[in-house]
Write an enzyme that holds these catalytic residues in place. Sequence first.
Site, PDB file in Angstrom:
ATOM      1  N   CYS A 113      33.741  39.524  46.777  1.00 33.97           N
ATOM      2  CA  CYS A 113      32.890  38.431  46.289  1.00 33.97           C
ATOM      3  C   CYS A 113      33.556  37.071  46.553  1.00 33.97           C
ATOM      4  CB  CYS A 113      32.529  38.643  44.818  1.00 33.97           C
ATOM      5  SG  CYS A 113      31.148  37.580  44.307  1.00 33.97           S
ATOM      6  N   HIS A 116      29.848  43.313  45.145  1.00 33.91           N
ATOM      7  CA  HIS A 116      30.825  43.864  44.200  1.00 33.91           C
ATOM      8  C   HIS A 116      30.950  45.365  44.408  1.00 33.91           C
ATOM      9  CE1 HIS A 116      31.645  40.331  41.718  1.00 33.91           C
ATOM     10  NE2 HIS A 116      30.391  39.986  41.998  1.00 33.91           N
ATOM     11  N   GLU A 138      32.905  47.343  42.868  1.00 32.70           N
ATOM     12  CA  GLU A 138      33.094  47.983  41.561  1.00 32.70           C
ATOM     13  C   GLU A 138      31.804  48.093  40.755  1.00 32.70           C
ATOM     14  OE1 GLU A 138      33.262  43.659  40.846  1.00 32.70           O
ATOM     15  OE2 GLU A 138      33.969  44.970  42.450  1.00 32.70           O
TER      16      GLU A 138
END
Length: 196
Positions: A77, A178, A180
Amino acid sequence: MEIAVINYKGGNVQSVLFALERLGVRATLTADHELIRSADKILFPGEGEAASAMRELRAQGLHELLPTLTQPFLGICLGMQLLGRHSEEGGGTQMLGILPFDVVRFSAAAEYKVPHMGWNTLQELRSPLFEGLREEDYVYFVHSYYAPVGEYTIAQATYPAPFSAAVQHRNFAAVQFHTEKSGPVGTRILENFLKL
């Protein structure tokens, strides 16, 4: 394997550490130059604003260290955008200059709100980072600024025009989305990075 997660007070660090823990990997959150230099792999996550992030990187001398690293490096990001030369964010911010792109703001359109927030698909995958993934796999984005498509682009997304969803130059790779927060697709990308 020693994994260093760069600590420059950027947001979203804990969720990256948790994602690595779920993969059975323990990482060290650090700004210590020697620990970073000696790590096997580097993760550079972040949420926030470019000018304040660069102020913190300069305050810790990381703006000079990071471009010299030679081990596998993954930005996430804001950690991707900071690798560029310049950002329109914050009235104009000089970045790390590791990759030859300038970060620009999305233009709002009737059906395309800014920020670009939510699930979007990946196209034009061109890296071992995406091994086992398919064109049109979904990942999760939250950003108002982007890197245009160029020779450094290893994956694209569209909103409404194509932009760089992932970039690479030498050992430096980075994703705008992202990992995650991107479910099994994000997990696979992190696993692929750990295998590099």
